[in-house]
Design an enzyme around this catalytic site. Structure first.
Site, PDB file in Angstrom:
ATOM      1  N   ARG A 164      40.349  81.788  63.802  1.00 29.39           N
ATOM      2  CA  ARG A 164      41.451  82.534  64.415  1.00 29.39           C
ATOM      3  C   ARG A 164      42.334  81.564  65.206  1.00 29.39           C
ATOM      4  O   ARG A 164      41.902  81.024  66.226  1.00 29.39           O
ATOM      5  CB  ARG A 164      40.939  83.641  65.339  1.00 29.39           C
ATOM      6  CG  ARG A 164      42.085  84.405  66.008  1.00 29.39           C
ATOM      7  CD  ARG A 164      41.677  85.734  66.617  1.00 29.39           C
ATOM      8  NE  ARG A 164      40.846  85.612  67.790  1.00 29.39           N
ATOM      9  CZ  ARG A 164      40.542  86.640  68.610  1.00 29.39           C
ATOM     10  NH1 ARG A 164      41.021  87.856  68.339  1.00 29.39           N
ATOM     11  NH2 ARG A 164      39.763  86.470  69.658  1.00 29.39           N
ATOM     12  N   ASP A 447      36.652  88.135  77.053  1.00 26.11           N
ATOM     13  CA  ASP A 447      37.685  87.158  76.733  1.00 26.11           C
ATOM     14  C   ASP A 447      38.988  87.621  77.354  1.00 26.11           C
ATOM     15  O   ASP A 447      39.018  88.537  78.184  1.00 26.11           O
ATOM     16  CB  ASP A 447      37.784  86.926  75.219  1.00 26.11           C
ATOM     17  CG  ASP A 447      38.237  88.166  74.451  1.00 26.11           C
ATOM     18  OD1 ASP A 447      38.722  89.141  75.071  1.00 26.11           O
ATOM     19  OD2 ASP A 447      38.126  88.147  73.216  1.00 26.11           O
TER      20      ASP A 447
END
Length: 530
Positions: A164, A447
């Site tokens: 990603r 996150d």
């Protein structure tokens, strides 16, 4: 320090280990070609986001696009999945840290998403080390021997690697083209693809990506054009790249068909990125009092607007032959509290059972110990099949109004919810500023998405003077009072260790108290990142 490299590309910053493997003249020249070809379009699309935001601020309600109805009604499918992306029952995610990557690749998950985005603090050292680690992972050379005498090696059978990159909005300030920072997206994909595409294909896999934070099919079209260009430039067969798009913005949810269509030669699925999706709802409708969300814990996948989003994603994917991937289970099992473990794992099982019965083909976890929990929930419905694409979910018919009706009966805002958001935001920003983007907070692997929700809710509640359950009104003064309490408590808890709590609190104050909503906390945070 500045080190001129090639064709007006310069690298700004300190020397870091492994840079000579990553920042080769050939790789930088490739990044330069990507920048020259695509950066103007990228910036135009970012400006289009601002224009669309102004229309929403002016009262416009987003809807399915009239001009692309032919795409939604058309009979088309994405390219068939490659063999190692056919079964995606459990996917584990994490930053490109060497130890975490080895553990994730060895976890028994089908796929590992190596993350340069929300779970990585993009220090120059982290970014370069991540690219080195990916090179070693592709070549089965990833290993680690620690000072404590521990040894980590890859198993013979490992998860399929998917990368990603950072989102379209983020710069990479350490790499300049003619004095201008390159797109972090183009840097991450360009460097990884240049060094690893041919090698990965030779090993029976391919250059696979997860694409974050798209807001329109035009942004997906840009990615597709990048892929076509990159494959041609390096002589890689067209269609070798495969991309799964995270549907983590409310606007992308209204263009799922169109996003798959634009990427159809390279698309392998969509993912329900639930935390960023909630953040996007707050952000896009931040000036609308009828879009105020309650305490974060009340916004579950079972509330109506989140159910509509998830089920529409499954229907859209399966109609087009694409994988529908479920959301994150972030719990971190602990040996210290068996009762907490039992309750949390029961919630994880319940969430994964819901996803499997809704027709998802697989799901995300953040910790290796959750892989068997998630796998068991899905295997009960898969019955040996690699996916559930046969479940077309033709019973699902979602209107735009269902995606946009965020009312949650009997839910509200509490002082405890305010305090939790303040604590999570400060702790995460502190961790991020210290170079750790995947932070273990309150037995959850958090996150940037969780911190984004937390600070966005605080801004939204203050902006609309929301009444709390105890009768108080959320205001700048109440925020400051709670922030002071939480900061004092956190300082005491972390007094024996290095921290940047005070700096984190200053940044949070700006994010909560500024009259204008800051689009991403990582943008001002990046300015402070050493």
């Amino acid at each position: 320090m500045s080190r001129p490299m090639v064709e007006a590309v310069s690298v700004e910053g300190p020397e870091v280990a492994g840079a000579e493997r990553v920042l080769t003249p050939e790789a930088l020249a490739f990044v330069r070609r990507l920048h020259d070809t695509f950066d103007t379009r990228r910036l135009e699309l970012l400006r289009a986001r601002e224009v669309r935001q102004k229309r929403i601020d002016g009262g416009e309600m987003p809807d399915f696009l009239k001009q692309t109805r032919g795409v939604r009604d058309g009979d088309w499918r994405v390219a068939p999945a490659p063999a190692d992306l056919e079964r995606r029952t459990v996917e584990i995610t994490g930053p490109v840290d060497r130890k975490m990557m080895i553990n994730a690749l060895n976890s028994g998950a089908n796929v590992f998403m190596a993350d340069f985005e929300d779970s990585l603090s993009p220090t120059w050292e982290n970014v370069i080390a991540g690219q080195v680690n990916l090179q070693d992972a592709i070549r089965r050379e990833l290993s680690l021997d620690t000072a404590e005498g521990k040894s980590y090696r890859l198993n013979d059978d490992i998860a399929t690697l998917v990368v990603r990159p950072r989102g379209w909005h983020l710069p990479e300030k350490h790499v300049l083209v003619d004095g201008t920072p390159v797109s972090a997206s183009l840097f991450d994909v360009g460097v990884y693809f240049f060094h690893n595409a041919e090698e990965s294909l030779a090993r029976g896999t391919g250059p696979y990506f997860y694409l974050p934070k798209l807001e329109s099919h035009l942004e997906a079209r840009l990615w597709n054009d990048v892929f076509v260009f990159a494959q041609d430039e390096l002589g890689i067969p067209q269609g070798s790249i495969r991309a799964t798009v995270l549907i983590e913005t409310i606007l992308a949810a209204l263009e799922m068909d169109e996003i798959l269509y634009e990427l159809r030669a390279h698309a392998s699925g969509l993912n329900a990125g639930r935390w960023d999706y909630i953040f996007s709802v707050i952000k896009k409708f931040r000036n609308r009092p009828d879009f105020v969300l309650p305490d974060r814990g009340e916004v579950t996948m079972r509330v109506p607007f989140m159910r509509a989003y998830a089920q529409l994603l499954v229907r859209t994917c399966h109609r087009r032959g694409a994988h529908a991937m479920g959301g994150m289970a972030a719990f971190i099992p602990t040996r210290k509290d068996p009762e907490l473990n039992e309750k949390a794992l029961a919630k994880v099982r319940d969430d994964k059972v819901r996803e499997s019965r809704d027709g998802f083909d697989g799901t995300w976890v953040a910790h290796p110990d959750l892989v068997p929990v998630a796998r068991t929930a899905f295997e009960e419905v898969l019955e040996g099949r690699p996916h559930q694409k046969h479940e077309l979910r033709e019973d699902v018919d979602v209107a735009a109004s269902e995606l946009l009706d965020v009312r949650i009966p009997d839910a509200g805002v509490t002082r405890e919810g305010v305090a939790q958001n303040v604590a999570v935001a400060i702790l995460y920003i502190d961790s991020w500023l210290r170079g750790v983007g995947a932070a273990a907070l309150f037995n959850l692997m958090e996150d940037a998405a969780t911190a984004e929700i937390s600070r966005a809710q605080l801004w939204q509640w203050r902006r609309h003077s929301v009444a709390l359950a105890d009768g108080d009104i959320m205001s700048a003064d109440l925020y400051r009072e709670v922030r002071a309490e939480q900061l004092d408590s956190l300082r005491e808890q972390m007094s024996a260790q290095e921290h940047r709590l005070d700096e984190a609190a200053v940044l949070l104050d700006r994010l909560v108290l500024d009259a204008d909503f800051v689009p991403f906390l990582t943008l001002p945070g990046y300015e402070r990142l050493a």
